[in-house]
Design a protein around this motif. Structure first.
Motif, PDB file in Angstrom:
ATOM      1  N   LEU A   1       0.836  -1.200   0.000  1.00 23.64           N
ATOM      2  CA  LEU A   1       0.000   0.000   0.000  1.00 23.64           C
ATOM      3  C   LEU A   1       0.871   1.250   0.000  1.00 23.64           C
ATOM      4  N   MET A   2       0.290   2.307  -0.568  1.00 21.71           N
ATOM      5  CA  MET A   2       1.029   3.565  -0.703  1.00 21.71           C
ATOM      6  C   MET A   2       0.165   4.752  -0.307  1.00 21.71           C
ATOM      7  N   PRO A   3      -0.038   4.978   0.984  1.00 15.64           N
ATOM      8  CA  PRO A   3      -0.713   6.222   1.383  1.00 15.64           C
ATOM      9  C   PRO A   3       0.252   7.386   1.124  1.00 15.64           C
TER      10      PRO A   3
ATOM     11  N   SER B   1       8.911  -4.241  -6.021  1.00 17.56           N
ATOM     12  CA  SER B   1       9.470  -2.978  -5.562  1.00 17.56           C
ATOM     13  C   SER B   1       8.837  -1.886  -6.425  1.00 17.56           C
ATOM     14  N   SER B   2       9.579  -0.868  -6.745  1.00 16.83           N
ATOM     15  CA  SER B   2       8.979   0.280  -7.430  1.00 16.83           C
ATOM     16  C   SER B   2      10.083   1.187  -7.939  1.00 16.83           C
ATOM     17  N   VAL B   3       9.744   2.065  -8.875  1.00 19.20           N
ATOM     18  CA  VAL B   3      10.691   3.134  -9.212  1.00 19.20           C
ATOM     19  C   VAL B   3      10.974   3.967  -7.956  1.00 19.20           C
ATOM     20  N   ALA B   4       9.992   3.963  -7.037  1.00 19.65           N
ATOM     21  CA  ALA B   4      10.189   4.673  -5.763  1.00 19.65           C
ATOM     22  C   ALA B   4      11.163   3.926  -4.857  1.00 19.65           C
ATOM     23  N   GLY B   5      11.609   2.757  -5.276  1.00 18.13           N
ATOM     24  CA  GLY B   5      12.657   2.019  -4.562  1.00 18.13           C
ATOM     25  C   GLY B   5      14.027   2.287  -5.157  1.00 18.13           C
TER      26      GLY B   5
ATOM     27  N   VAL C   1      13.843   8.384  -4.417  1.00 13.26           N
ATOM     28  CA  VAL C   1      12.873   8.704  -3.362  1.00 13.26           C
ATOM     29  C   VAL C   1      11.724   9.543  -3.927  1.00 13.26           C
ATOM     30  N   PHE C   2      10.517   9.097  -3.638  1.00 12.28           N
ATOM     31  CA  PHE C   2       9.306   9.755  -4.113  1.00 12.28           C
ATOM     32  C   PHE C   2       8.843  10.713  -3.019  1.00 12.28           C
ATOM     33  N   ALA C   3       9.329  11.967  -3.104  1.00 13.29           N
ATOM     34  CA  ALA C   3       9.012  12.959  -2.070  1.00 13.29           C
ATOM     35  C   ALA C   3       8.741  14.309  -2.722  1.00 13.29           C
TER      36      ALA C   3
ATOM     37  N   VAL D   1       8.065   7.475   3.211  1.00 13.16           N
ATOM     38  CA  VAL D   1       8.100   6.210   3.953  1.00 13.16           C
ATOM     39  C   VAL D   1       7.852   5.048   2.989  1.00 13.16           C
ATOM     40  N   TYR D   2       6.923   5.261   2.037  1.00 15.12           N
ATOM     41  CA  TYR D   2       6.691   4.246   0.996  1.00 15.12           C
ATOM     42  C   TYR D   2       8.010   3.928   0.303  1.00 15.12           C
ATOM     43  N   SER D   3       8.730   4.977  -0.119  1.00 14.37           N
ATOM     44  CA  SER D   3      10.025   4.775  -0.769  1.00 14.37           C
ATOM     45  C   SER D   3      10.959   3.987   0.138  1.00 14.37           C
TER      46      SER D   3
ATOM     47  N   ASP E   1      10.892  -3.232 -10.420  1.00 12.10           N
ATOM     48  CA  ASP E   1      10.835  -1.797 -10.135  1.00 12.10           C
ATOM     49  C   ASP E   1       9.705  -1.196 -10.967  1.00 12.10           C
ATOM     50  N   ALA E   2       8.487  -1.499 -10.540  1.00 11.59           N
ATOM     51  CA  ALA E   2       7.330  -1.098 -11.340  1.00 11.59           C
ATOM     52  C   ALA E   2       7.171   0.416 -11.362  1.00 11.59           C
ATOM     53  N   ASP E   3       6.688   0.903 -12.498  1.00  4.89           N
ATOM     54  CA  ASP E   3       6.386   2.326 -12.652  1.00  4.89           C
ATOM     55  C   ASP E   3       4.895   2.510 -12.370  1.00  4.89           C
ATOM     56  N   PHE E   4       4.387   3.691 -12.579  1.00  4.12           N
ATOM     57  CA  PHE E   4       2.984   3.962 -12.270  1.00  4.12           C
ATOM     58  C   PHE E   4       2.060   3.062 -13.087  1.00  4.12           C
ATOM     59  N   SER E   5       1.093   2.434 -12.417  1.00  3.02           N
ATOM     60  CA  SER E   5       0.102   1.627 -13.116  1.00  3.02           C
ATOM     61  C   SER E   5      -1.274   2.236 -12.882  1.00  3.02           C
TER      62      SER E   5
ATOM     63  N   LEU F   1      -3.738   0.738 -12.424  1.00  4.00           N
ATOM     64  CA  LEU F   1      -4.529  -0.154 -11.570  1.00  4.00           C
ATOM     65  C   LEU F   1      -4.525   0.267 -10.106  1.00  4.00           C
ATOM     66  N   ARG F   2      -3.538   1.116  -9.745  1.00 10.03           N
ATOM     67  CA  ARG F   2      -3.451   1.464  -8.327  1.00 10.03           C
ATOM     68  C   ARG F   2      -4.740   2.102  -7.817  1.00 10.03           C
ATOM     69  N   GLN F   3      -5.149   1.650  -6.655  1.00  6.19           N
ATOM     70  CA  GLN F   3      -6.314   2.261  -6.025  1.00  6.19           C
ATOM     71  C   GLN F   3      -5.794   3.114  -4.888  1.00  6.19           C
TER      72      GLN F   3
HETATM   73  C1  LIG Z   1       5.848   6.294  -6.728  1.00  4.79           C
HETATM   74  C2  LIG Z   1       4.875   5.670  -7.624  1.00  4.79           C
HETATM   75  O1  LIG Z   1       3.834   6.187  -7.969  1.00  4.79           O
HETATM   76  C3  LIG Z   1       5.195   4.317  -8.057  1.00  4.79           C
HETATM   77  N1  LIG Z   1       4.752   4.127  -9.352  1.00  4.79           N
HETATM   78  C4  LIG Z   1       4.525   3.314  -7.141  1.00  4.79           C
HETATM   79  O2  LIG Z   1       3.282   3.237  -7.147  1.00  4.79           O
HETATM   80  O3  LIG Z   1       5.254   2.659  -6.430  1.00  4.79           O
END
Ligand SMILES: CC(=O)[C@H](N)C(=O)O
Ligand SMILES: NC(=O)C1=CN([C@@H]2O[C@H](COP(=O)(O)OP(=O)(O)OC[C@H]3O[C@@H](n4cnc5c(N)ncnc54)[C@H](OP(=O)(O)O)[C@@H]3O)[C@@H](O)[C@H]2O)C=CC1
Length: 198
Positions: free
Chosen positions: A94-96, A142-146, A149-151, A156-158, A185-189, A191-193
């Motif tokens: 999850l990514m709040p 993981s994620s591109v945010a891994g 840093v997505f700030a 914290v998600y990162s 290292d997934a990018d934005f999808s 599908l994210r809710q």
């Molecule tokens: C930082 C992002 O939006 C990334 N695509 C993710 O969901 O992990």
């Protein structure tokens, strides 16, 4: 492990929605036997019914990945139901989005418990069997945010995704000769809710 996904038994955590559910549909279409696990059994059962109506094989397992012994039990149940486990996809996450200054420690705990500890509990449940059978594949979301840093908002998600990437790399060093380890290292999808949006 033979090449290709046909006939392989794949556990996908967080398979009730989003990337997990779509991955389940795709892998089942390609001949995998799919086990999906998440908290919402009704949503899981909809995915299973979908897969079955297209001729695929799938089963659902109610699971909270923050419960270490429940993760162990689900892996044991899958081995009892399907005879083996070949692939674990640690997808639940999850990514709040929230600035650090709001100090929402409940959300920090949740992300650490699900994204990080849930991934470790999955590894703990599957790895001994994979080592014993001399094959297996652990895939961690993981994620591109891994990587970057997505700030502000995703700090914290990162942090959890940097940790997932580090653990994947270390695990590959340690067991890579017997067990494949992949970090996506997934990018934005689409599908994210988003659960919390500023
Ligand atoms: C930082 C992002 O939006 C990334 N695509 C993710 O969901 O992990
Ligand atoms: N979508 C994107 O753009 C990106 C996503 N990612 C990563 O991919 C993964 C999936 O993301 P996405 O499909 O967007 O997310 P969704 O919010 O669509 O789905 C998350 C899944 O995780 C499950 N889940 C949440 N908490 C728990 C828990 N405690 N125990 C078991 N299952 C749980 C949910 O099921 P339930 O509520 O039923 O338990 C749901 O099936 C995550 O790890 C995410 O960080 C990475 C990069 C980009």
């Amino acid at each position: 492990m033979t090449k290709g996904i046909k006939g392989k038994v794949v556990l996908i955590t967080g398979g009730s929605t989003g990337i997990g559910a779509e991955t389940a549909r795709l892998l089942a279409e390609r001949g995998a036997k799919v086990a999906i696990a998440a908290r919402r059994k009704d949503r899981l059962d909809e995915v299973v019914a979908d897969i079955a109506s297209s001729g695929g094989t799938a089963r659902s397992y109610a699971l909270d990945v923050t419960d270490k012994s429940a993760v162990q039990s689900v892996v044991a149940a899958i081995i009892a139901d399907f005879g083996r486990l070949d692939v674990l996809i640690n997808n639940a996450g999850l990514m709040p989005i929230r600035p650090m200054a709001e100090v929402n420690t409940d959300e920090w705990d949740q992300m650490i418990d699900v994204n990080l500890k849930g991934t470790l509990y999955g590894i703990a449940a599957a790895l001994p069997g994979f080592l014993e059978q001399g094959s297996g594949h652990i895939i961690n979301l993981s994620s591109v945010a891994g990587i970057k840093v997505f700030a502000p908002g995703g700090t914290v998600y990162s942090g959890t995704k940097f940790a997932v990437s580090a653990i994947s790399e270390g695990l590959r060093h340690e067991v890579g000769e017997k067990v494949r380890v992949t970090s996506i290292d997934a990018d934005f999808s689409h599908l994210r809710q988003f659960r919390v949006i500023l």
